[in-house]
Design a protein around this motif. Structure first.
Motif, short mmCIF file in Angstrom:
data_model
loop_
_atom_site.label_atom_id
_atom_site.label_comp_id
_atom_site.label_asym_id
_atom_site.label_seq_id
_atom_site.Cartn_x
_atom_site.Cartn_y
_atom_site.Cartn_z
N MET A 29 4.02 10.39 -1.37
CA MET A 29 4.73 9.10 -1.25
C MET A 29 6.23 9.28 -1.02
O MET A 29 6.91 8.35 -0.60
CB MET A 29 4.50 8.26 -2.51
CG MET A 29 3.08 7.79 -2.69
SD MET A 29 3.03 6.70 -4.14
CE MET A 29 1.29 6.67 -4.48
N ASN A 91 8.45 -2.00 0.18
CA ASN A 91 7.21 -2.01 -0.60
C ASN A 91 6.67 -0.59 -0.85
O ASN A 91 6.39 -0.24 -2.01
CB ASN A 91 6.16 -2.90 0.07
CG ASN A 91 6.64 -4.33 0.16
OD1 ASN A 91 7.17 -4.88 -0.80
ND2 ASN A 91 6.48 -4.94 1.32
N PRO A 92 6.51 0.25 0.17
CA PRO A 92 6.09 1.63 -0.10
C PRO A 92 7.10 2.40 -0.95
O PRO A 92 6.72 3.29 -1.72
CB PRO A 92 5.93 2.26 1.29
CG PRO A 92 5.82 1.11 2.23
CD PRO A 92 6.55 -0.02 1.61
N ASP A 95 6.41 1.41 -4.45
CA ASP A 95 5.17 2.08 -4.88
C ASP A 95 5.44 3.54 -5.24
O ASP A 95 4.90 4.05 -6.23
CB ASP A 95 4.11 2.00 -3.78
CG ASP A 95 3.55 0.59 -3.59
OD1 ASP A 95 3.82 -0.29 -4.42
OD2 ASP A 95 2.83 0.39 -2.59
N VAL A 98 7.12 3.53 -8.63
CA VAL A 98 6.17 3.16 -9.69
C VAL A 98 5.25 4.34 -10.01
O VAL A 98 5.00 4.66 -11.18
CB VAL A 98 5.35 1.91 -9.28
CG1 VAL A 98 4.17 1.68 -10.22
CG2 VAL A 98 6.25 0.68 -9.25
N ALA A 99 4.76 5.01 -8.98
CA ALA A 99 3.88 6.16 -9.20
C ALA A 99 4.59 7.26 -9.97
O ALA A 99 4.05 7.82 -10.93
CB ALA A 99 3.38 6.70 -7.85
N LEU A 123 -2.96 3.23 -6.59
CA LEU A 123 -1.69 2.78 -6.00
C LEU A 123 -1.46 3.45 -4.64
O LEU A 123 -1.05 2.78 -3.67
CB LEU A 123 -0.53 3.08 -6.94
CG LEU A 123 0.87 2.69 -6.44
CD1 LEU A 123 0.96 1.19 -6.17
CD2 LEU A 123 1.92 3.12 -7.45
N SER A 124 -1.75 4.73 -4.54
CA SER A 124 -1.56 5.43 -3.26
C SER A 124 -2.46 4.83 -2.18
O SER A 124 -2.02 4.60 -1.05
CB SER A 124 -1.84 6.93 -3.44
OG SER A 124 -1.50 7.62 -2.26
N GLU A 126 -3.72 1.77 -2.24
CA GLU A 126 -3.29 0.38 -2.00
C GLU A 126 -2.03 0.31 -1.15
O GLU A 126 -1.84 -0.65 -0.41
CB GLU A 126 -3.13 -0.36 -3.33
CG GLU A 126 -4.49 -0.66 -3.95
CD GLU A 126 -4.44 -1.38 -5.29
OE1 GLU A 126 -3.35 -1.44 -5.91
OE2 GLU A 126 -5.50 -1.85 -5.72
N THR A 127 -1.16 1.32 -1.24
CA THR A 127 0.01 1.37 -0.35
C THR A 127 -0.46 1.42 1.10
O THR A 127 0.08 0.73 1.97
CB THR A 127 0.88 2.60 -0.68
OG1 THR A 127 1.29 2.55 -2.04
CG2 THR A 127 2.11 2.65 0.21
N ASP A 130 -2.10 -1.98 1.99
CA ASP A 130 -1.09 -3.03 2.21
C ASP A 130 -0.50 -2.94 3.61
O ASP A 130 -0.29 -3.97 4.27
CB ASP A 130 0.02 -2.94 1.16
CG ASP A 130 -0.44 -3.35 -0.23
OD1 ASP A 130 -1.53 -3.95 -0.36
OD2 ASP A 130 0.29 -3.05 -1.20
#
Length: 195
Positions: A29, A91-92, A95, A98-99, A123-124, A126-127, A130
């Protein structure tokens, strides 16, 4: 929420394998965060890199002593707010932060390990979902995720990391280093951002 059978298998691994899996996903990420910082001059992405490197270090250097509460404090200043930026890249980037924050919390409180490995895995994915939703206008759900090539590729990468880790009988520093080098030598994020 996106789920995959890899998450059930992850629970059977040892703590060092959990940490290696999670830091590998955070490493993937990282280019998303770098891109956001380059586009907005919001923060210095190098601080994220330093925090990430400190986690790799505790996995590969026996004598490493790192204050992860301090790392968490540093990270707090790096998290952008979606309200402050009118570009998708925020947004990414969020993420990614957050991760990394979740991973640091799991290091500080090992009772959070299993919950956190699933959170970061989801989360990875969902990134990726999205971004695919933003591109196509069609929401990616647990039910239709197998129809989306990018989401399937993300799960494939997670399976590949899991398979590399699952056969190690004891903490394998060479394996950890080779995973780190592989992710750094071709720094392409979960959504295809290349450094």
């Amino acid at each position: 929420m996106l789920k995959n059978p890899v998450q059930l298998r992850l629970e059977k691994l040892e703590p060092w394998q959990h940490l290696t899996f999670m830091v590998s996903l955070c490493e993937r990420m990282y280019p998303n965060y770098v891109l956001f910082c380059e586009e907005t001059e919001f923060a210095d992405a190098y601080t994220y890199r330093i925090i990430l490197d400190s986690i790799w270090e505790i996995l590969t250097v026996k004598s490493a002593k790192i204050n992860f509460e301090k790392q968490l404090e540093k990270l707090e200043d790096l998290v952008p707010s979606a309200d402050d930026f009118d570009i998708y890249a925020v947004n990414p980037a969020i993420d990614a932060c957050v991760a990394l924050a979740d991973l640091l919390h799991a290091i500080l409180d090992r009772d959070l390990m299993l919950e956190t490995i699933n959170k970061i895995s989801t989360l990875s994915a969902e990134t990726v979902a999205d971004l695919e939703t933003a591109r196509s206008g069609e929401e990616i759900t647990h039910e239709n995720q197998k129809e989306n090539e990018a989401v399937c590729e993300e799960w494939d990468v997670q399976w590949a990391i899991f398979r590399a880790l699952k056969d190690a009988e004891k903490r394998d520093i060479e394996l950890i280093r080779s995973l780190r080098e592989e992710l750094r030598d071709e720094p392409v994020s979960n959504i295809g951002v290349a450094l």
